[in-house]
Design an enzyme around this catalytic site. Structure first.
Site, PDB file in Angstrom:
ATOM      1  N   ARG A 182       6.987  -7.698   2.422  1.00 44.02           N
ATOM      2  CA  ARG A 182       7.701  -7.106   3.554  1.00 44.02           C
ATOM      3  C   ARG A 182       8.367  -8.191   4.403  1.00 44.02           C
ATOM      4  NH1 ARG A 182       4.124  -3.575   7.328  1.00 44.02           N
ATOM      5  NH2 ARG A 182       4.179  -2.197   5.504  1.00 44.02           N
ATOM      6  N   THR A 201      -5.634  -1.120   6.805  1.00 43.50           N
ATOM      7  CA  THR A 201      -5.740  -2.569   6.963  1.00 43.50           C
ATOM      8  C   THR A 201      -7.140  -2.948   7.424  1.00 43.50           C
ATOM      9  OG1 THR A 201      -4.891  -2.376   9.226  1.00 43.50           O
ATOM     10  CG2 THR A 201      -3.290  -2.854   7.485  1.00 43.50           C
ATOM     11  N   LYS A 220       0.836  -1.213   0.000  1.00 47.97           N
ATOM     12  CA  LYS A 220       0.000   0.000   0.000  1.00 47.97           C
ATOM     13  C   LYS A 220       0.869   1.261   0.000  1.00 47.97           C
ATOM     14  CE  LYS A 220      -2.262  -1.359   3.674  1.00 47.97           C
ATOM     15  NZ  LYS A 220      -1.754  -2.749   3.789  1.00 47.97           N
ATOM     16  N   THR A 221       1.883   1.288   0.856  1.00 53.36           N
ATOM     17  CA  THR A 221       2.774   2.451   0.899  1.00 53.36           C
ATOM     18  C   THR A 221       3.590   2.552  -0.384  1.00 53.36           C
ATOM     19  OG1 THR A 221       2.908   2.326   3.302  1.00 53.36           O
ATOM     20  CG2 THR A 221       4.632   3.579   2.181  1.00 53.36           C
ATOM     21  N   ASP A 247      -1.482   7.293   5.827  1.00 53.28           N
ATOM     22  CA  ASP A 247      -1.386   5.887   6.199  1.00 53.28           C
ATOM     23  C   ASP A 247      -2.243   5.624   7.428  1.00 53.28           C
ATOM     24  OD1 ASP A 247      -0.542   3.293   6.053  1.00 53.28           O
ATOM     25  OD2 ASP A 247       1.436   3.650   6.932  1.00 53.28           O
TER      26      ASP A 247
END
Length: 333
Positions: free
Chosen positions: A218, A159, A65-66, A110
């Site tokens: 990640r 999320t 997402k980032t 975020d």
């Protein structure tokens, strides 16, 4: 030519993880359907000379997402300003971000679901009409001033999309859910990261790392960094399959990507509660850990692997869990 985005707030990722992030969509692996739709929207917005429509990304942590939020401004050739939902405690905290935005630039928030409802509502006119209302003065002398904003794009990441209010969700014309990556995509991500870090990695070792990384980039990058450190200390910096397996064994990562805490959860459920049903609070007390740690960090992956199921009476271990723990499943009667 696209300009490098200006990062107006620091991120939680360290410098290495930032270096591993793709810079443009052409460099990204996986999420092809999301990328194709975004490329169409970006191309259309640039042709019209308008800001991209507001975008909301949702999905589990670590899926990009980032990354999307920093790649999109590069594709548009505009600046991006970064904010975090938990730090925006009141509408006044939003004002500096909104008033400093340039034409067609991007504001990325975020964890947007963690903003208070009052801050959400303050965003409505900013997103729809590109203006905000400022209250000047106090008491009977207070007056409202309408301040126009330069047209911009808001990118939100969450999320827990269900925690956003309906009116805020509806103000995002582009909503994209990021799914997990398949094994071939994960392997390519490990190989790309290894290349960027200048790590000599065997293809089969990259495959093994990918297999044990929960389909999440990640996690793959984090475990790659550990295996790199292990290889530099124990194996002259070369990551082979035996080196990767030894390094992951030291972290107690098994073939399914479960760690020590995951297996402790399963073992507690099976040995103490007979496979269930058992409530998460009871499991947490037995493990001497917090219930929200289990429900937020441990259970999602176990549920996805179908090692555990949730029933109205509590959590239950499946036959697959017994098989993974190499235990015999009890029979009725």
């Amino acid at each position: 030519m696209a300009r490098e985005p200006i990062l107006s707030a620091s991120t939680n990722d360290d410098e290495i993880n930032h270096r591993l992030r793709p810079q443009y969509m052409r460099d990204m692996i996986g999420q092809r359907d999301v990328i194709e739709r975004l490329q169409i929207s970006i191309s259309a917005a640039m042709k019209r000379g308008e800001p991209l429509s507001h975008v909301l990304f949702d999905g589990p942590p670590g899926l990009g997402k980032t990354t999307f939020a920093t790649v999109i401004p590069r594709e548009l050739g505009v600046n991006v300003h970064l904010a975090s939902g938990p730090t925006l405690k009141a509408p006044k905290d939003l004002v500096p971000f909104l008033t400093n935005l340039q034409e067609r630039s991007v504001l990325f928030i975020d964890e947007i679901h963690r903003m208070p409802r009052g801050v959400e509502e303050y965003l409505y006119t900013a997103m729809e009409d590109f203006r905000i209302d400022l209250v000047l003065g106090e008491g009977v002398n207070a007056r409202t001033h309408n301040l126009p904003l330069k047209p911009f794009t808001l990118i939100g990441a969450t999320t827990r999309a269900g925690m956003l209010s309906g009116p805020l969700r509806d103000r995002f014309p582009i909503r994209e859910h990021l799914g997990f990556y398949d094994l071939s995509e994960m392997t390519r991500i490990v190989q790309r990261s290894a290349t960027k870090l200048k790590i000599d990695t065997d293809p089969d070792a990259a495959l093994e790392l990918a297999r044990r990384s929960r389909s999440t980039p990640r996690i793959a990058n984090t475990r790659l960094l550990w295996v790199r450190d292990y290889a530099e200390t124990k194996a002259n910096g070369i990551i082979t399959v035996p080196v990767a397996l030894d390094a992951l064994a030291m972290l107690e990562i098994d073939t399914l990507g479960l760690d020590k805490q995951d297996r402790a959860y399963l073992t507690t459920l099976v040995r103490v509660f007979g496979g269930g049903p058992a409530g998460v609070e009871a499991i947490a007390h037995t493990m001497n850990t917090a219930a929200d740690t289990l429900s937020d960090e441990v259970e999602p992956y176990l549920l996805r692997l179908e090692l555990v199921v949730r029933t109205p009476r509590g959590r239950m271990a499946t036959a697959k869990a017994y098989q993974h723990l190499q235990l015999n499943m009890p029979t009725d009667g």
